[in-house]
Design a protein around this motif. Sequence first.
Motif, PDB file in Angstrom:
ATOM      1  N   MET A   1      -3.603 -28.075  11.288  1.00 58.16           N
ATOM      2  CA  MET A   1      -3.210 -29.249  10.523  1.00 58.16           C
ATOM      3  C   MET A   1      -3.029 -30.453  11.439  1.00 58.16           C
ATOM      4  O   MET A   1      -3.424 -31.570  11.104  1.00 58.16           O
ATOM      5  CB  MET A   1      -1.909 -28.959   9.774  1.00 58.16           C
ATOM      6  CG  MET A   1      -1.519 -30.032   8.754  1.00 58.16           C
ATOM      7  SD  MET A   1      -2.581 -30.038   7.287  1.00 58.16           S
ATOM      8  CE  MET A   1      -3.465 -31.594   7.481  1.00 58.16           C
ATOM      9  N   ILE A   2      -2.444 -30.235  12.590  1.00 57.29           N
ATOM     10  CA  ILE A   2      -2.259 -31.331  13.543  1.00 57.29           C
ATOM     11  C   ILE A   2      -3.611 -31.864  13.994  1.00 57.29           C
ATOM     12  O   ILE A   2      -3.829 -33.083  14.082  1.00 57.29           O
ATOM     13  CB  ILE A   2      -1.417 -30.858  14.739  1.00 57.29           C
ATOM     14  CG1 ILE A   2       0.004 -30.502  14.263  1.00 57.29           C
ATOM     15  CG2 ILE A   2      -1.362 -31.924  15.826  1.00 57.29           C
ATOM     16  CD1 ILE A   2       0.862 -29.861  15.323  1.00 57.29           C
ATOM     17  N   ALA A   3      -4.565 -30.950  14.237  1.00 61.62           N
ATOM     18  CA  ALA A   3      -5.913 -31.382  14.619  1.00 61.62           C
ATOM     19  C   ALA A   3      -6.573 -32.165  13.482  1.00 61.62           C
ATOM     20  O   ALA A   3      -7.312 -33.134  13.725  1.00 61.62           O
ATOM     21  CB  ALA A   3      -6.753 -30.165  14.996  1.00 61.62           C
ATOM     22  N   PHE A   4      -6.318 -31.762  12.252  1.00 59.81           N
ATOM     23  CA  PHE A   4      -6.864 -32.464  11.088  1.00 59.81           C
ATOM     24  C   PHE A   4      -6.308 -33.881  11.018  1.00 59.81           C
ATOM     25  O   PHE A   4      -7.059 -34.854  10.811  1.00 59.81           O
ATOM     26  CB  PHE A   4      -6.521 -31.673   9.830  1.00 59.81           C
ATOM     27  CG  PHE A   4      -7.151 -32.189   8.567  1.00 59.81           C
ATOM     28  CD1 PHE A   4      -8.416 -31.784   8.186  1.00 59.81           C
ATOM     29  CD2 PHE A   4      -6.461 -33.076   7.740  1.00 59.81           C
ATOM     30  CE1 PHE A   4      -8.996 -32.240   7.006  1.00 59.81           C
ATOM     31  CE2 PHE A   4      -7.028 -33.541   6.569  1.00 59.81           C
ATOM     32  CZ  PHE A   4      -8.302 -33.119   6.197  1.00 59.81           C
ATOM     33  N   TRP A   5      -4.997 -34.011  11.184  1.00 58.49           N
ATOM     34  CA  TRP A   5      -4.389 -35.345  11.172  1.00 58.49           C
ATOM     35  C   TRP A   5      -4.942 -36.212  12.300  1.00 58.49           C
ATOM     36  O   TRP A   5      -5.248 -37.391  12.097  1.00 58.49           O
ATOM     37  CB  TRP A   5      -2.874 -35.229  11.314  1.00 58.49           C
ATOM     38  CG  TRP A   5      -2.178 -34.636  10.128  1.00 58.49           C
ATOM     39  CD1 TRP A   5      -2.581 -34.686   8.821  1.00 58.49           C
ATOM     40  CD2 TRP A   5      -0.944 -33.913  10.142  1.00 58.49           C
ATOM     41  NE1 TRP A   5      -1.678 -34.030   8.023  1.00 58.49           N
ATOM     42  CE2 TRP A   5      -0.656 -33.551   8.795  1.00 58.49           C
ATOM     43  CE3 TRP A   5      -0.049 -33.546  11.139  1.00 58.49           C
ATOM     44  CZ2 TRP A   5       0.474 -32.837   8.441  1.00 58.49           C
ATOM     45  CZ3 TRP A   5       1.096 -32.835  10.793  1.00 58.49           C
ATOM     46  CH2 TRP A   5       1.351 -32.484   9.457  1.00 58.49           C
ATOM     47  N   ARG A   6      -5.080 -35.619  13.468  1.00 60.26           N
ATOM     48  CA  ARG A   6      -5.600 -36.384  14.606  1.00 60.26           C
ATOM     49  C   ARG A   6      -7.046 -36.792  14.354  1.00 60.26           C
ATOM     50  O   ARG A   6      -7.463 -37.903  14.672  1.00 60.26           O
ATOM     51  CB  ARG A   6      -5.478 -35.565  15.887  1.00 60.26           C
ATOM     52  CG  ARG A   6      -5.593 -36.420  17.155  1.00 60.26           C
ATOM     53  CD  ARG A   6      -5.235 -35.637  18.403  1.00 60.26           C
ATOM     54  NE  ARG A   6      -3.872 -35.111  18.377  1.00 60.26           N
ATOM     55  CZ  ARG A   6      -2.803 -35.853  18.638  1.00 60.26           C
ATOM     56  NH1 ARG A   6      -2.936 -37.139  18.924  1.00 60.26           N
ATOM     57  NH2 ARG A   6      -1.597 -35.309  18.595  1.00 60.26           N
ATOM     58  N   GLY A   7      -7.810 -35.879  13.771  1.00 62.03           N
ATOM     59  CA  GLY A   7      -9.188 -36.214  13.443  1.00 62.03           C
ATOM     60  C   GLY A   7      -9.282 -37.379  12.478  1.00 62.03           C
ATOM     61  O   GLY A   7     -10.197 -38.208  12.558  1.00 62.03           O
ATOM     62  N   ALA A   8      -8.319 -37.452  11.548  1.00 58.10           N
ATOM     63  CA  ALA A   8      -8.321 -38.530  10.563  1.00 58.10           C
ATOM     64  C   ALA A   8      -7.877 -39.864  11.151  1.00 58.10           C
ATOM     65  O   ALA A   8      -7.985 -40.904  10.484  1.00 58.10           O
ATOM     66  CB  ALA A   8      -7.408 -38.156   9.401  1.00 58.10           C
ATOM     67  N   GLY A   9      -7.354 -39.836  12.386  1.00 54.67           N
ATOM     68  CA  GLY A   9      -6.980 -41.084  13.042  1.00 54.67           C
ATOM     69  C   GLY A   9      -5.496 -41.347  13.109  1.00 54.67           C
ATOM     70  O   GLY A   9      -5.077 -42.450  13.484  1.00 54.67           O
ATOM     71  N   TRP A  10      -4.659 -40.363  12.775  1.00 53.33           N
ATOM     72  CA  TRP A  10      -3.216 -40.570  12.865  1.00 53.33           C
ATOM     73  C   TRP A  10      -2.802 -40.729  14.326  1.00 53.33           C
ATOM     74  O   TRP A  10      -3.363 -40.079  15.224  1.00 53.33           O
ATOM     75  CB  TRP A  10      -2.478 -39.375  12.281  1.00 53.33           C
ATOM     76  CG  TRP A  10      -2.557 -39.254  10.786  1.00 53.33           C
ATOM     77  CD1 TRP A  10      -3.490 -39.794   9.957  1.00 53.33           C
ATOM     78  CD2 TRP A  10      -1.668 -38.510   9.951  1.00 53.33           C
ATOM     79  NE1 TRP A  10      -3.250 -39.445   8.665  1.00 53.33           N
ATOM     80  CE2 TRP A  10      -2.132 -38.645   8.618  1.00 53.33           C
ATOM     81  CE3 TRP A  10      -0.539 -37.739  10.188  1.00 53.33           C
ATOM     82  CZ2 TRP A  10      -1.506 -38.043   7.536  1.00 53.33           C
ATOM     83  CZ3 TRP A  10       0.103 -37.132   9.112  1.00 53.33           C
ATOM     84  CH2 TRP A  10      -0.374 -37.290   7.801  1.00 53.33           C
ATOM     85  N   ASP A  11      -1.798 -41.583  14.540  1.00 53.04           N
ATOM     86  CA  ASP A  11      -1.290 -41.746  15.900  1.00 53.04           C
ATOM     87  C   ASP A  11      -0.154 -40.740  16.143  1.00 53.04           C
ATOM     88  O   ASP A  11       0.257 -39.991  15.246  1.00 53.04           O
ATOM     89  CB  ASP A  11      -0.833 -43.185  16.148  1.00 53.04           C
ATOM     90  CG  ASP A  11       0.280 -43.653  15.222  1.00 53.04           C
ATOM     91  OD1 ASP A  11       1.092 -42.815  14.773  1.00 53.04           O
ATOM     92  OD2 ASP A  11       0.359 -44.867  14.944  1.00 53.04           O
ATOM     93  N   ASP A  12       0.364 -40.731  17.370  1.00 54.23           N
ATOM     94  CA  ASP A  12       1.385 -39.738  17.737  1.00 54.23           C
ATOM     95  C   ASP A  12       2.641 -39.860  16.888  1.00 54.23           C
ATOM     96  O   ASP A  12       3.250 -38.849  16.506  1.00 54.23           O
ATOM     97  CB  ASP A  12       1.748 -39.886  19.222  1.00 54.23           C
ATOM     98  CG  ASP A  12       0.617 -39.453  20.147  1.00 54.23           C
ATOM     99  OD1 ASP A  12      -0.294 -38.731  19.665  1.00 54.23           O
ATOM    100  OD2 ASP A  12       0.638 -39.835  21.335  1.00 54.23           O
ATOM    101  N   ALA A  13       3.042 -41.091  16.569  1.00 55.34           N
ATOM    102  CA  ALA A  13       4.256 -41.288  15.780  1.00 55.34           C
ATOM    103  C   ALA A  13       4.077 -40.752  14.355  1.00 55.34           C
ATOM    104  O   ALA A  13       4.997 -40.144  13.783  1.00 55.34           O
ATOM    105  CB  ALA A  13       4.620 -42.775  15.743  1.00 55.34           C
ATOM    106  N   GLN A  14       2.916 -40.974  13.787  1.00 61.96           N
ATOM    107  CA  GLN A  14       2.653 -40.474  12.435  1.00 61.96           C
ATOM    108  C   GLN A  14       2.632 -38.947  12.412  1.00 61.96           C
ATOM    109  O   GLN A  14       3.163 -38.315  11.496  1.00 61.96           O
ATOM    110  CB  GLN A  14       1.329 -41.046  11.919  1.00 61.96           C
ATOM    111  CG  GLN A  14       1.396 -42.540  11.624  1.00 61.96           C
ATOM    112  CD  GLN A  14       0.029 -43.156  11.399  1.00 61.96           C
ATOM    113  OE1 GLN A  14      -0.971 -42.739  11.998  1.00 61.96           O
ATOM    114  NE2 GLN A  14      -0.028 -44.165  10.532  1.00 61.96           N
ATOM    115  N   ILE A  15       2.030 -38.351  13.416  1.00 63.92           N
ATOM    116  CA  ILE A  15       1.991 -36.892  13.495  1.00 63.92           C
ATOM    117  C   ILE A  15       3.393 -36.329  13.680  1.00 63.92           C
ATOM    118  O   ILE A  15       3.785 -35.345  13.036  1.00 63.92           O
ATOM    119  CB  ILE A  15       1.054 -36.439  14.628  1.00 63.92           C
ATOM    120  CG1 ILE A  15      -0.399 -36.775  14.263  1.00 63.92           C
ATOM    121  CG2 ILE A  15       1.210 -34.944  14.909  1.00 63.92           C
ATOM    122  CD1 ILE A  15      -1.390 -36.512  15.387  1.00 63.92           C
ATOM    123  N   ALA A  16       4.187 -36.969  14.536  1.00 64.12           N
ATOM    124  CA  ALA A  16       5.554 -36.496  14.779  1.00 64.12           C
ATOM    125  C   ALA A  16       6.389 -36.579  13.501  1.00 64.12           C
ATOM    126  O   ALA A  16       7.193 -35.677  13.205  1.00 64.12           O
ATOM    127  CB  ALA A  16       6.200 -37.309  15.892  1.00 64.12           C
TER     128      ALA A  16
END
Length: 363
Positions: free
Chosen positions: A153-168
Amino acid sequence: MSIAPAVRLPTQDFAPTTHKGLIYPFGGQEPALGETMSVRPGIQWVRLHIPGPLRHVNCWLLDDTDARGDGVALIDTGMNTDSARDAWKTLWRGPLAGVRVTRMIGTHFHPDHIGLAGWMCDRHAAPLVMTRGEWLTARMLVADARDAVPSEMIAFWRGAGWDDAQIAHAEARGWAGFRKIVTPLPLGYSRIVHGDTLTIGDVAWQVIVGSGHSPEHACLYDPVGAVLIAGDQVLPRISPNISLGVTEPEADPLGEWFASIARLKQVPDDVLVLPGHGDPFTGLHRRLDAMDREHRERLDELAVFLAEPRRSVDCFGRLFRRAIGPDMLGMATGEALAHLRRLEVEGRAVRETIDGVWWYRAL
């Protein structure tokens, strides 16, 4: 399935209102908290509060009879929240006192629609009725609940362009949100499929299954009474969320939804539509055409915007009319990805992965 023509029956004596070509026969009137409202003989409307921008969900009670006697078939329940439970308890003490649920029908797996389905089944010893795709998805999400967010899921969010703060921020919410707002479903259920006839009381409801908003969303159509219980497949003022998710990243939910619109256009235009959110209305084909047109126009705008490579988060301004905050980020991302994926399927865009981030450009 050949869908039978509808026979018009008169609505109750309300002053209708119109908006963008749709007619609202009840003039904006709605059931108050702890009350029901009749929309047709044998059909009662319950409206429950839900958190978030939609604010409410509609539930429908259909007169029914089973081996134990008279009762009602309940379609959708609201979310598993204290306010929704209290609202139902008020109803069972008041206008629904002594009324038994003969069966619990879920249009689709989203928690605002089946959050209290298990609770209702237990309370009334009622069977659960759903499509297989919706029941299995709900069961999977409950079973998969865990504390830590999966690395996929984290890789999916990162792939979509989320930054570190959004992922956290998303990680802090954990991975058990679905289970918290859904009561445990029964181990068994009664399956319905597209083309089935579901006899409820003395009414033969045709099952129409669509997808895109969810895997196998069930609508119920009564051709004699000219009523379509549409769930979230057709909403009067907004388009349902069409999202691409981590569980099936190569799917084409928007393409499936376009196909579902075409299927629903087999239903006559003059039916009374009972939606999952918003008010009952007539003008089904006008609404289907408007939703179809809106998303195709967004695809065209997005294709132009992709003259330069973009991430999904870069596309929000082309798809949504308001700023996207943390609480809406997941749904907005899913919808952006669904549109980008549709452009890929149509051969109008291509995706490239650079350092784990997906970049889309027009062809």
